[in-house]
Design a protein around this motif. Structure first.
Motif, PDB file in Angstrom:
ATOM      1  N   VAL A  60      -5.073  -2.995  15.816  1.00  0.00           N
ATOM      2  CA  VAL A  60      -5.330  -2.549  14.441  1.00  0.00           C
ATOM      3  C   VAL A  60      -5.107  -1.045  14.288  1.00  0.00           C
ATOM      4  O   VAL A  60      -4.503  -0.597  13.318  1.00  0.00           O
ATOM      5  N   THR A  61      -5.588  -0.255  15.273  1.00  0.00           N
ATOM      6  CA  THR A  61      -5.599   1.208  15.093  1.00  0.00           C
ATOM      7  C   THR A  61      -4.242   1.849  15.389  1.00  0.00           C
ATOM      8  O   THR A  61      -4.040   3.007  15.070  1.00  0.00           O
ATOM      9  N   GLU A  62      -3.318   1.106  16.020  1.00  0.00           N
ATOM     10  CA  GLU A  62      -2.051   1.726  16.418  1.00  0.00           C
ATOM     11  C   GLU A  62      -0.812   1.109  15.795  1.00  0.00           C
ATOM     12  O   GLU A  62       0.305   1.559  16.070  1.00  0.00           O
ATOM     13  N   PHE A  63      -0.983   0.065  14.967  1.00  0.00           N
ATOM     14  CA  PHE A  63       0.203  -0.620  14.450  1.00  0.00           C
ATOM     15  C   PHE A  63       0.151  -0.814  12.937  1.00  0.00           C
ATOM     16  O   PHE A  63      -0.920  -1.052  12.373  1.00  0.00           O
ATOM     17  N   GLY A  64       1.299  -0.709  12.303  1.00  0.00           N
ATOM     18  CA  GLY A  64       1.462  -1.127  10.911  1.00  0.00           C
ATOM     19  C   GLY A  64       0.683  -0.277   9.928  1.00  0.00           C
ATOM     20  O   GLY A  64       0.410   0.908  10.169  1.00  0.00           O
ATOM     21  N   ILE A  65       0.326  -0.888   8.815  1.00  0.00           N
ATOM     22  CA  ILE A  65      -0.351  -0.190   7.720  1.00  0.00           C
ATOM     23  C   ILE A  65      -1.677   0.397   8.183  1.00  0.00           C
ATOM     24  O   ILE A  65      -1.992   1.557   7.914  1.00  0.00           O
ATOM     25  N   SER A  66      -2.456  -0.403   8.927  1.00  0.00           N
ATOM     26  CA  SER A  66      -3.767   0.077   9.381  1.00  0.00           C
ATOM     27  C   SER A  66      -3.598   1.202  10.395  1.00  0.00           C
ATOM     28  O   SER A  66      -4.346   2.190  10.361  1.00  0.00           O
ATOM     29  N   ILE A  90      -9.349  -1.423   5.866  1.00  0.00           N
ATOM     30  CA  ILE A  90      -8.522  -0.210   5.941  1.00  0.00           C
ATOM     31  C   ILE A  90      -7.398  -0.245   4.900  1.00  0.00           C
ATOM     32  O   ILE A  90      -7.106   0.764   4.261  1.00  0.00           O
ATOM     33  N   ARG A  91      -6.776  -1.413   4.702  1.00  0.00           N
ATOM     34  CA  ARG A  91      -5.709  -1.538   3.681  1.00  0.00           C
ATOM     35  C   ARG A  91      -6.179  -1.104   2.314  1.00  0.00           C
ATOM     36  O   ARG A  91      -5.377  -0.808   1.434  1.00  0.00           O
ATOM     37  N   PHE A  92      -7.487  -1.197   2.113  1.00  0.00           N
ATOM     38  CA  PHE A  92      -8.080  -0.908   0.811  1.00  0.00           C
ATOM     39  C   PHE A  92      -8.364   0.561   0.589  1.00  0.00           C
ATOM     40  O   PHE A  92      -8.701   0.964  -0.514  1.00  0.00           O
ATOM     41  N   GLN A  93      -8.279   1.393   1.634  1.00  0.00           N
ATOM     42  CA  GLN A  93      -8.564   2.809   1.454  1.00  0.00           C
ATOM     43  C   GLN A  93      -7.443   3.444   0.643  1.00  0.00           C
ATOM     44  O   GLN A  93      -6.269   3.208   0.920  1.00  0.00           O
ATOM     45  N   PRO A  94      -7.804   4.233  -0.374  1.00  0.00           N
ATOM     46  CA  PRO A  94      -6.781   4.882  -1.195  1.00  0.00           C
ATOM     47  C   PRO A  94      -5.795   5.644  -0.320  1.00  0.00           C
ATOM     48  O   PRO A  94      -6.201   6.363   0.585  1.00  0.00           O
ATOM     49  N   GLY A  95      -4.503   5.427  -0.570  1.00  0.00           N
ATOM     50  CA  GLY A  95      -3.464   6.122   0.178  1.00  0.00           C
ATOM     51  C   GLY A  95      -2.938   5.346   1.366  1.00  0.00           C
ATOM     52  O   GLY A  95      -1.973   5.764   1.994  1.00  0.00           O
ATOM     53  N   SER A  96      -3.537   4.196   1.694  1.00  0.00           N
ATOM     54  CA  SER A  96      -3.089   3.477   2.892  1.00  0.00           C
ATOM     55  C   SER A  96      -1.872   2.587   2.620  1.00  0.00           C
ATOM     56  O   SER A  96      -1.098   2.303   3.525  1.00  0.00           O
ATOM     57  N   LEU A  97      -1.698   2.179   1.366  1.00  0.00           N
ATOM     58  CA  LEU A  97      -0.529   1.363   1.024  1.00  0.00           C
ATOM     59  C   LEU A  97       0.522   2.230   0.354  1.00  0.00           C
ATOM     60  O   LEU A  97       0.199   3.148  -0.386  1.00  0.00           O
ATOM     61  N   GLY A  98       1.790   1.919   0.627  1.00  0.00           N
ATOM     62  CA  GLY A  98       2.863   2.541  -0.146  1.00  0.00           C
ATOM     63  C   GLY A  98       2.808   2.027  -1.579  1.00  0.00           C
ATOM     64  O   GLY A  98       2.121   1.047  -1.855  1.00  0.00           O
ATOM     65  N   ASP A  99       3.538   2.679  -2.490  1.00  0.00           N
ATOM     66  CA  ASP A  99       3.547   2.274  -3.905  1.00  0.00           C
ATOM     67  C   ASP A  99       3.921   0.816  -4.078  1.00  0.00           C
ATOM     68  O   ASP A  99       3.309   0.089  -4.840  1.00  0.00           O
ATOM     69  N   GLU A 100       4.944   0.391  -3.350  1.00  0.00           N
ATOM     70  CA  GLU A 100       5.428  -0.975  -3.479  1.00  0.00           C
ATOM     71  C   GLU A 100       4.326  -1.973  -3.170  1.00  0.00           C
ATOM     72  O   GLU A 100       4.101  -2.909  -3.906  1.00  0.00           O
ATOM     73  N   ASP A 101       3.652  -1.733  -2.042  1.00  0.00           N
ATOM     74  CA  ASP A 101       2.599  -2.647  -1.615  1.00  0.00           C
ATOM     75  C   ASP A 101       1.460  -2.693  -2.616  1.00  0.00           C
ATOM     76  O   ASP A 101       0.940  -3.761  -2.911  1.00  0.00           O
ATOM     77  N   SER A 102       1.060  -1.514  -3.141  1.00  0.00           N
ATOM     78  CA  SER A 102      -0.091  -1.520  -4.041  1.00  0.00           C
ATOM     79  C   SER A 102       0.264  -2.209  -5.351  1.00  0.00           C
ATOM     80  O   SER A 102      -0.540  -2.944  -5.910  1.00  0.00           O
ATOM     81  N   ALA A 103       1.501  -1.978  -5.834  1.00  0.00           N
ATOM     82  CA  ALA A 103       1.934  -2.650  -7.058  1.00  0.00           C
ATOM     83  C   ALA A 103       1.879  -4.165  -6.859  1.00  0.00           C
ATOM     84  O   ALA A 103       1.376  -4.900  -7.691  1.00  0.00           O
ATOM     85  N   ARG A 104       2.385  -4.587  -5.714  1.00  0.00           N
ATOM     86  CA  ARG A 104       2.344  -6.021  -5.399  1.00  0.00           C
ATOM     87  C   ARG A 104       0.909  -6.520  -5.377  1.00  0.00           C
ATOM     88  O   ARG A 104       0.595  -7.570  -5.891  1.00  0.00           O
ATOM     89  N   TYR A 105       0.064  -5.739  -4.729  1.00  0.00           N
ATOM     90  CA  TYR A 105      -1.310  -6.160  -4.601  1.00  0.00           C
ATOM     91  C   TYR A 105      -1.939  -6.330  -5.974  1.00  0.00           C
ATOM     92  O   TYR A 105      -2.583  -7.319  -6.266  1.00  0.00           O
ATOM     93  N   ASP A 106      -1.708  -5.342  -6.848  1.00  0.00           N
ATOM     94  CA  ASP A 106      -2.299  -5.353  -8.186  1.00  0.00           C
ATOM     95  C   ASP A 106      -2.046  -6.660  -8.915  1.00  0.00           C
ATOM     96  O   ASP A 106      -2.952  -7.238  -9.493  1.00  0.00           O
ATOM     97  N   SER A 107      -0.799  -7.128  -8.866  1.00  0.00           N
ATOM     98  CA  SER A 107      -0.477  -8.317  -9.645  1.00  0.00           C
ATOM     99  C   SER A 107      -1.090  -9.569  -9.026  1.00  0.00           C
ATOM    100  O   SER A 107      -1.069 -10.620  -9.646  1.00  0.00           O
TER     101      SER A 107
END
Ligand code: 9D3
Length: 251
Positions: free
Chosen positions: A16-22, A156-173
């Protein structure tokens, strides 16, 4: 956000701490994760972390003193003694984790996650040290670490700034309790199946309606239990009805 994790196997959390978005969020300091190993709170020469259950029977429990000492150290470190912080025990006996719980946890300034091994922990530690129990579902894991890692990633995905714009837009919908409509990428023709015409049309309103209809339909087909919990608006009711009628006429 500050998260303390009590675990006999801190190395597992690299996933979790070393890979991907988290991993990126941790690297960028949006969240700090510290580990508290009961092994480091032992006093005997064998550094014992398990103990026999009173009453006998198979299996061992987490040894009380090292576990309690590590929970208290984690609690003191994350909140710097300023205030109470939520202590969560990952346990097959807890209520099953869902996105509502994740958003609640994500809004806390600090969390402590306690991972059990063996057959679990002394019931009095649960009473005295633990605020909430959380399970991943009705199947048996070997310990709490994988469950804590899932919770950690989701928080962690939920912390402001952790997702790129694309991901957050997707999440929103899709914060609407529905499953996603089917998605397609290149090539336009694959395994004899074409990408639905409307997605190639450039007609944004038609695409929105198609996606909403198929999001409702996919949820109806795959997770009807999710639909029960929702209050569909007029447009959604009509689109779902259309989807169901078309589906039934195809059967
Ligand atoms: C076979 C052992 N079980 C019967 C007494 C009890 C048991 C103890 C400890 C079962 C699993 C575990 C370890 N599991 C977790 O720590 C755990 C877990 C899980 O097993 N399933 C789903 N969610 C979780 S969260 C923590």
């Amino acid at each position: 956000m500050q998260i303390g994790v009590v675990t006999l196997f801190p190395e597992m959390f690299a996933a979790v701490t070393e890979f991907g978005i988290s991993g990126r969020a941790v690297k960028n300091g949006l969240v700090t994760v510290d580990f508290w190993n009961p092994r480091n709170f032992t006093a005997d020469k064998h550094r014992t972390v398990d103990d026999k259950p009173f009453g006998g029977g198979p299996g061992m429990l987490m040894k009380t003193e090292p576990l309690v000492a590590s929970i208290r150290a984690a609690r003191a470190a994350v909140s710097q003694g300023q205030h109470a912080c939520k202590v969560i025990y990952l346990s097959p006996q807890g209520p099953v984790l869902n996105q509502a719980k994740i958003t609640e946890f994500a809004s806390q300034p600090e969390l402590v996650l306690v991972c059990g091994r063996y057959q679990g922990i002394d019931s009095r530690i649960l009473d005295v040290e633990i605020d909430e129990e959380c399970s991943l579902g009705d199947f048996v894991l070997s310990g709490g670490e994988l469950a804590a890692m899932a919770l950690l990633d989701a928080v962690i995905r939920f912390q402001p700034g952790s997702l790129g714009d694309e991901d957050s837009a997707r999440y929103d919908s899709f914060a609407n309790g529905l499953l996603h409509s089917p998605e397609y990428t290149r090539p336009q023709s694959f395994a004899g199946q074409q990408v639905p015409e409307v997605l190639l049309s450039g007609d944004h309103e038609a695409i929105r309606v198609w996606r909403l209809k198929n999001s409702l339909g996919t949820t109806w087909l795959k997770r009807p239990d999710l639909l029960q919990a929702l209050n569909l608006d007029r447009e959604q009711q009509e689109l779902l009805e259309q989807f169901i009628n078309e589906y039934k006429s195809r059967q």
